[in-house]
Design an enzyme around this catalytic site. Structure first.
Site, PDB file in Angstrom:
ATOM      1  N   CYS A 103       0.693  -1.156  -0.050  1.00 33.68           N
ATOM      2  CA  CYS A 103      -0.024  -0.021  -0.043  1.00 33.68           C
ATOM      3  C   CYS A 103       0.845   1.168  -0.087  1.00 33.68           C
ATOM      4  O   CYS A 103       0.595   2.289  -0.607  1.00 33.68           O
ATOM      5  CB  CYS A 103      -0.960   0.031   1.286  1.00 33.68           C
ATOM      6  N   HIS A 157      -0.672   6.676   4.330  1.00 34.19           N
ATOM      7  CA  HIS A 157       0.415   6.543   4.291  1.00 34.19           C
ATOM      8  C   HIS A 157       1.067   7.825   3.450  1.00 34.19           C
ATOM      9  O   HIS A 157       0.515   8.222   2.629  1.00 34.19           O
ATOM     10  CB  HIS A 157       1.197   5.140   3.331  1.00 34.19           C
TER      11      HIS A 157
END
Length: 265
Positions: free
Chosen positions: A158, A251
């Protein structure tokens, strides 16, 4: 789509499985009809099996609460009830490889969130905006597995999705060296602040295995199909440091890039 596809979620009681279920609620294309998990959860309703471990900010969808959890290891039984499955099983890499191939061999397409098959040569690891042409290798994979319909596709780590798409957009300027620092949310570890209070006001400057994934997986996204396999690109050379930060979701990456051709503003 006139008729929604019947979806099964493997590893449905874990955090990633819960995320799949929450995202698929009221989806126009898909209907979750089957939830499968470890033998210890099998036979109970989904609501009973998850108990107080529901980690999503939204409520558990009513449509799944009373589904009976099936044993994920009973591959033929689970596969018979669905058109395809999302895989979020929590096992060793070798066990994941084996069980995902077992589902594919029943003629069931497997869309996996796991990393186990990311480097299997004929399994496409895809970000659709970057490398949709990699889906072509599925025909070679089907031949290897001996199936007309079943196959496996996977998503990448991810955190690389914060910088790989941008580097793809800049390919014309020939990036050849990248230094990236990723600041990774705790959801990537399957945690919330409730069950990981040590992360409040804390950082962890090393995440095992993440640096190699962050350096190598973009090269596979930019690779080419040769002789029924995906061969990774050789450039750019990526050096990465991965830090766990006290953020629940999302993130971030700070990236420095060297180009052979100087980009204009």
């Amino acid at each position: 789509m006139e008729k929604r596809l019947r979806v099964g979620v493997l590893g449905a009681t874990g955090m990633v499985g819960q995320r799949f279920i929450s995202l698929l609620e009221n989806h126009p294309w898909y209907e979750v009809v089957t939830v499968a998990a470890s033998p210890r959860s099998a036979g109970r309703t989904y609501e009973e099996a998850v108990g107080g471990r529901w980690k999503m900010a939204t409520q558990m969808p009513e449509a799944v609460k009373n589904l009976t959890v099936m044993n994920v290891n009973e591959v033929e039984t689970v596969a018979a009830s669905v058109d395809f499955v999302f895989s979020a099983v929590d096992m060793t890499k070798e066990e994941i490889k084996a069980i995902e191939e077992a589902y594919a061999k029943t003629g069931t397409p497997v869309v996996s969130n796991n990393s186990a098959h990311r480097w299997t040569p004929d399994v496409p690891m895809v970000v659709p905006e970057i490398n949709p042409e990699h889906f072509e290798v599925i025909e070679d994979q089907k031949k290897r597995l001996g199936t007309d319909r079943g196959f496996i596709v996977v998503k990448p780590n991810c955190s690389i999705q914060s910088y790989a798409p941008v580097l793809t957009a800049w390919k014309e300027f020939e990036p050849y060296e990248v230094v990236a620092t990723t600041y990774q949310a705790i959801s990537g570890a399957g945690k919330t602040f409730k069950d990981w209070p040590e992360m409040v006001e804390n950082i962890i400057p090393y995440i095992g295995g993440e640096e190699e994934k962050s350096e190598q997986e973009p090269l596979r996204l930019w690779g080419k199909i040769e002789n029924g396999e995906i061969v990774k690109a050789s450039e750019p050379v990526i050096t990465c440091q991965c830090i766990r930060v006290p953020v629940l979701n999302g993130h971030t990456a700070a990236v420095f890039v060297k180009f052979r051709k100087k980009p204009t503003k």
